[in-house]
Write a protein that holds these residues in place. Structure first.
Motif, mmCIF file in Angstrom:
data_model
loop_
_atom_site.group_PDB
_atom_site.id
_atom_site.type_symbol
_atom_site.label_atom_id
_atom_site.label_comp_id
_atom_site.label_asym_id
_atom_site.label_seq_id
_atom_site.Cartn_x
_atom_site.Cartn_y
_atom_site.Cartn_z
ATOM 1 N N UNK A 106 -9.327 -7.673 -12.530
ATOM 2 C CA UNK A 106 -10.110 -6.894 -11.591
ATOM 3 C C UNK A 106 -9.853 -7.358 -10.155
ATOM 4 N N UNK A 107 -9.732 -8.661 -9.978
ATOM 5 C CA UNK A 107 -9.501 -9.180 -8.638
ATOM 6 C C UNK A 107 -8.158 -8.714 -8.081
ATOM 7 N N UNK A 108 -7.162 -8.617 -8.945
ATOM 8 C CA UNK A 108 -5.855 -8.132 -8.497
ATOM 9 C C UNK A 108 -5.966 -6.698 -8.019
ATOM 10 N N UNK A 109 -6.682 -5.870 -8.766
ATOM 11 C CA UNK A 109 -6.850 -4.475 -8.381
ATOM 12 C C UNK A 109 -7.641 -4.372 -7.088
ATOM 13 N N UNK A 110 -8.723 -5.121 -6.988
ATOM 14 C CA UNK A 110 -9.530 -5.098 -5.769
ATOM 15 C C UNK A 110 -8.714 -5.554 -4.560
ATOM 16 N N UNK A 111 -7.939 -6.614 -4.740
ATOM 17 C CA UNK A 111 -7.101 -7.106 -3.648
ATOM 18 C C UNK A 111 -6.082 -6.076 -3.217
ATOM 19 N N UNK A 112 -5.509 -5.385 -4.181
ATOM 20 C CA UNK A 112 -4.530 -4.344 -3.875
ATOM 21 C C UNK A 112 -5.162 -3.208 -3.094
ATOM 22 N N UNK A 113 -6.352 -2.810 -3.507
ATOM 23 C CA UNK A 113 -7.054 -1.730 -2.806
ATOM 24 C C UNK A 113 -7.364 -2.142 -1.373
ATOM 25 N N UNK A 114 -7.867 -3.346 -1.169
ATOM 26 C CA UNK A 114 -8.166 -3.812 0.188
ATOM 27 C C UNK A 114 -6.896 -3.872 1.031
ATOM 28 N N UNK A 115 -5.824 -4.380 0.462
ATOM 29 C CA UNK A 115 -4.546 -4.474 1.162
ATOM 30 C C UNK A 115 -4.067 -3.092 1.585
ATOM 31 N N UNK A 116 -4.121 -2.137 0.674
ATOM 32 C CA UNK A 116 -3.658 -0.789 0.984
ATOM 33 C C UNK A 116 -4.547 -0.139 2.044
ATOM 34 N N UNK A 117 -5.859 -0.336 1.952
ATOM 35 C CA UNK A 117 -6.759 0.229 2.969
ATOM 36 C C UNK A 117 -6.449 -0.339 4.349
ATOM 37 N N UNK A 118 -6.203 -1.636 4.423
ATOM 38 C CA UNK A 118 -5.850 -2.252 5.701
ATOM 39 C C UNK A 118 -4.557 -1.654 6.254
ATOM 40 N N UNK A 119 -3.584 -1.462 5.384
ATOM 41 C CA UNK A 119 -2.324 -0.865 5.823
ATOM 42 C C UNK A 119 -2.530 0.563 6.308
ATOM 43 N N UNK A 120 -3.374 1.327 5.612
ATOM 44 C CA UNK A 120 -3.643 2.716 6.005
ATOM 45 C C UNK A 120 -4.313 2.799 7.373
ATOM 46 N N UNK A 121 -5.118 1.805 7.712
ATOM 47 C CA UNK A 121 -5.765 1.809 9.023
ATOM 48 C C UNK A 121 -4.733 1.699 10.141
ATOM 49 N N UNK A 122 -3.707 0.892 9.923
ATOM 50 C CA UNK A 122 -2.691 0.724 10.962
ATOM 51 C C UNK A 122 -1.595 1.789 10.881
ATOM 52 N N UNK A 123 -1.407 2.400 9.708
ATOM 53 C CA UNK A 123 -0.394 3.442 9.533
ATOM 54 C C UNK A 123 -0.901 4.465 8.520
ATOM 55 N N UNK A 124 -1.634 5.482 8.989
ATOM 56 C CA UNK A 124 -2.221 6.466 8.077
ATOM 57 C C UNK A 124 -1.198 7.230 7.231
ATOM 58 N N UNK A 125 0.050 7.256 7.658
ATOM 59 C CA UNK A 125 1.068 8.016 6.928
ATOM 60 C C UNK A 125 1.727 7.218 5.808
ATOM 61 N N UNK A 126 1.369 5.955 5.672
ATOM 62 C CA UNK A 126 2.030 5.106 4.671
ATOM 63 C C UNK A 126 1.756 5.635 3.262
ATOM 64 N N UNK A 127 2.781 5.624 2.445
ATOM 65 C CA UNK A 127 2.667 6.142 1.079
ATOM 66 C C UNK A 127 2.525 4.968 0.108
ATOM 67 N N UNK A 128 1.710 5.118 -0.945
ATOM 68 C CA UNK A 128 1.525 4.034 -1.904
ATOM 69 C C UNK A 128 2.837 3.532 -2.520
ATOM 70 N N UNK A 129 3.801 4.413 -2.725
ATOM 71 C CA UNK A 129 5.069 3.978 -3.313
ATOM 72 C C UNK A 129 5.830 3.037 -2.379
ATOM 73 N N UNK A 130 5.654 3.217 -1.085
ATOM 74 C CA UNK A 130 6.288 2.310 -0.131
ATOM 75 C C UNK A 130 5.713 0.904 -0.289
ATOM 76 N N UNK A 131 4.409 0.831 -0.422
ATOM 77 C CA UNK A 131 3.759 -0.465 -0.613
ATOM 78 C C UNK A 131 4.186 -1.068 -1.951
ATOM 79 N N UNK A 132 4.256 -0.240 -2.973
ATOM 80 C CA UNK A 132 4.714 -0.729 -4.285
ATOM 81 C C UNK A 132 6.078 -1.384 -4.163
ATOM 82 N N UNK A 133 6.966 -0.765 -3.421
ATOM 83 C CA UNK A 133 8.307 -1.332 -3.255
ATOM 84 C C UNK A 133 8.281 -2.679 -2.537
#
Length: 70
Positions: free
Chosen positions: A1-28
């Protein structure tokens, strides 16, 4: 659960600085070729996980619209 929560927080932070970022880019960025994460994700894909998640979200959204309409 912590891994999933951390991933969600990380992605949200990235979206704040770059709203166009795609989840697959982060996955890579976070998966290494031949690593454990990519093998796990590949297994999920073979099982149709992402399609199931998309279908579930779509069905829930449609039901939500119908409930709002009465």
């Amino acid at each position: 659960m912590e891994t999933i929560e951390g991933t969600i927080h990380y992605f949200r932070d990235l979206k704040e600085s770059d709203p166009a970022i795609h989840p697959m880019e982060v996955r890579n960025w976070v998966t290494s070729p031949g690593g454990t994460t990519i093998h796990g994700l590949d297994a999920l894909e073979r099982g149709g996980f992402s399609t199931s998640v998309r279908d579930a979200v779509r069905a829930a959204a449609e039901r939500s619209r119908k409930l709002r309409e009465g």
